[in-house]
Design a protein around this motif. Structure first.
Motif, PDB file in Angstrom:
ATOM      1  N   ALA A  11     -28.036 -40.221  17.853  1.00  0.00           N
ATOM      2  CA  ALA A  11     -28.237 -38.837  18.301  1.00  0.00           C
ATOM      3  C   ALA A  11     -28.257 -37.832  17.146  1.00  0.00           C
ATOM      4  O   ALA A  11     -29.074 -36.912  17.146  1.00  0.00           O
ATOM      5  N   GLU A  12     -27.372 -37.982  16.173  1.00  0.00           N
ATOM      6  CA  GLU A  12     -27.365 -37.037  15.046  1.00  0.00           C
ATOM      7  C   GLU A  12     -28.659 -37.140  14.248  1.00  0.00           C
ATOM      8  O   GLU A  12     -29.238 -36.136  13.849  1.00  0.00           O
ATOM      9  N   GLU A  13     -29.112 -38.362  14.033  1.00  0.00           N
ATOM     10  CA  GLU A  13     -30.362 -38.569  13.294  1.00  0.00           C
ATOM     11  C   GLU A  13     -31.550 -37.965  14.048  1.00  0.00           C
ATOM     12  O   GLU A  13     -32.418 -37.330  13.456  1.00  0.00           O
ATOM     13  N   ILE A  14     -31.589 -38.174  15.352  1.00  0.00           N
ATOM     14  CA  ILE A  14     -32.668 -37.612  16.176  1.00  0.00           C
ATOM     15  C   ILE A  14     -32.664 -36.088  16.070  1.00  0.00           C
ATOM     16  O   ILE A  14     -33.699 -35.459  15.850  1.00  0.00           O
ATOM     17  N   SER A  15     -31.486 -35.492  16.220  1.00  0.00           N
ATOM     18  CA  SER A  15     -31.363 -34.040  16.150  1.00  0.00           C
ATOM     19  C   SER A  15     -31.808 -33.520  14.784  1.00  0.00           C
ATOM     20  O   SER A  15     -32.535 -32.533  14.693  1.00  0.00           O
ATOM     21  N   ASP A  16     -31.388 -34.191  13.727  1.00  0.00           N
ATOM     22  CA  ASP A  16     -31.803 -33.793  12.377  1.00  0.00           C
ATOM     23  C   ASP A  16     -33.317 -33.911  12.208  1.00  0.00           C
ATOM     24  O   ASP A  16     -33.953 -33.042  11.600  1.00  0.00           O
ATOM     25  N   TYR A  17     -33.893 -34.972  12.752  1.00  0.00           N
ATOM     26  CA  TYR A  17     -35.337 -35.210  12.623  1.00  0.00           C
ATOM     27  C   TYR A  17     -36.138 -34.080  13.257  1.00  0.00           C
ATOM     28  O   TYR A  17     -37.142 -33.617  12.715  1.00  0.00           O
ATOM     29  N   ASP A  66     -48.121 -48.078  11.269  1.00  0.00           N
ATOM     30  CA  ASP A  66     -48.024 -48.863  10.033  1.00  0.00           C
ATOM     31  C   ASP A  66     -46.606 -48.813   9.459  1.00  0.00           C
ATOM     32  O   ASP A  66     -46.420 -48.704   8.247  1.00  0.00           O
ATOM     33  N   GLY A  67     -45.607 -48.849  10.343  1.00  0.00           N
ATOM     34  CA  GLY A  67     -44.214 -48.870   9.916  1.00  0.00           C
ATOM     35  C   GLY A  67     -43.640 -47.529   9.523  1.00  0.00           C
ATOM     36  O   GLY A  67     -42.457 -47.433   9.191  1.00  0.00           O
ATOM     37  N   GLU A  68     -44.441 -46.472   9.546  1.00  0.00           N
ATOM     38  CA  GLU A  68     -43.991 -45.135   9.163  1.00  0.00           C
ATOM     39  C   GLU A  68     -43.797 -44.266  10.404  1.00  0.00           C
ATOM     40  O   GLU A  68     -44.598 -44.326  11.346  1.00  0.00           O
ATOM     41  N   ARG A  69     -42.768 -43.434  10.388  1.00  0.00           N
ATOM     42  CA  ARG A  69     -42.539 -42.517  11.510  1.00  0.00           C
ATOM     43  C   ARG A  69     -43.657 -41.484  11.580  1.00  0.00           C
ATOM     44  O   ARG A  69     -43.930 -40.779  10.620  1.00  0.00           O
ATOM     45  N   ALA A  70     -44.249 -41.396  12.758  1.00  0.00           N
ATOM     46  CA  ALA A  70     -45.323 -40.438  12.973  1.00  0.00           C
ATOM     47  C   ALA A  70     -44.934 -39.396  14.023  1.00  0.00           C
ATOM     48  O   ALA A  70     -45.655 -38.430  14.234  1.00  0.00           O
ATOM     49  N   GLY A  71     -43.801 -39.578  14.676  1.00  0.00           N
ATOM     50  CA  GLY A  71     -43.372 -38.629  15.678  1.00  0.00           C
ATOM     51  C   GLY A  71     -42.206 -39.180  16.473  1.00  0.00           C
ATOM     52  O   GLY A  71     -41.694 -40.266  16.202  1.00  0.00           O
ATOM     53  N   LEU A  72     -41.809 -38.412  17.455  1.00  0.00           N
ATOM     54  CA  LEU A  72     -40.681 -38.755  18.315  1.00  0.00           C
ATOM     55  C   LEU A  72     -41.069 -38.426  19.748  1.00  0.00           C
ATOM     56  O   LEU A  72     -41.682 -37.372  20.004  1.00  0.00           O
ATOM     57  N   ILE A  73     -40.750 -39.313  20.670  1.00  0.00           N
ATOM     58  CA  ILE A  73     -41.002 -39.025  22.074  1.00  0.00           C
ATOM     59  C   ILE A  73     -39.696 -39.171  22.856  1.00  0.00           C
ATOM     60  O   ILE A  73     -38.781 -39.878  22.442  1.00  0.00           O
ATOM     61  N   SER A  74     -39.646 -38.466  23.959  1.00  0.00           N
ATOM     62  CA  SER A  74     -38.535 -38.588  24.884  1.00  0.00           C
ATOM     63  C   SER A  74     -39.102 -38.443  26.280  1.00  0.00           C
ATOM     64  O   SER A  74     -39.992 -37.639  26.524  1.00  0.00           O
ATOM     65  N   ALA A  75     -38.577 -39.230  27.180  1.00  0.00           N
ATOM     66  CA  ALA A  75     -38.988 -39.134  28.580  1.00  0.00           C
ATOM     67  C   ALA A  75     -37.830 -39.595  29.441  1.00  0.00           C
ATOM     68  O   ALA A  75     -36.939 -40.308  28.995  1.00  0.00           O
ATOM     69  N   GLY A  76     -37.837 -39.129  30.670  1.00  0.00           N
ATOM     70  CA  GLY A  76     -36.791 -39.521  31.584  1.00  0.00           C
ATOM     71  C   GLY A  76     -37.144 -39.111  32.990  1.00  0.00           C
ATOM     72  O   GLY A  76     -38.196 -38.545  33.248  1.00  0.00           O
ATOM     73  N   VAL A  77     -36.239 -39.397  33.868  1.00  0.00           N
ATOM     74  CA  VAL A  77     -36.454 -39.080  35.273  1.00  0.00           C
ATOM     75  C   VAL A  77     -35.968 -37.699  35.590  1.00  0.00           C
ATOM     76  O   VAL A  77     -35.192 -37.107  34.950  1.00  0.00           O
TER      77      VAL A  77
END
Length: 77
Positions: A11-17, A66-77
């Motif tokens: 969670a901390e890493e996601i928030s920082d990203y 190609d192994g590199e971060r290109a973005g972040l997604i989140s989904a839920g109900v």
């Protein structure tokens, strides 16, 4: 393209990203500008909020190209 699914301990890493992107996006449209966007960031995208969202069934994943971060997604109900 691959997805790297994340866990509550990330969670901390996601928030920082997402922090800089989020503030830069919302600062121009939130009344009060950058200071206000910063002040509401934790409530909307901070680590505790991310962990609560995960506990409620949301998932978070990095998009990898190609192994590199290109973005972040989140989904839920």
């Amino acid at each position: 393209m691959e997805l790297e699914f994340l866990l509550p301990e990330d969670a901390e890493e996601i928030s920082d990203y997402v922090h800089q992107m989020w503030v830069d996006t919302y600062a121009p449209i939130v009344p009060g500008g950058r200071n206000r966007a910063e002040s509401i960031f934790d409530a909307w995208v901070g680590p505790d909020k991310i962990r609560r969202d995960m506990a409620d069934g949301h998932f978070f994943a990095y998009i990898l190209i190609d192994g590199e971060r290109a973005g972040l997604i989140s989904a839920g109900v």
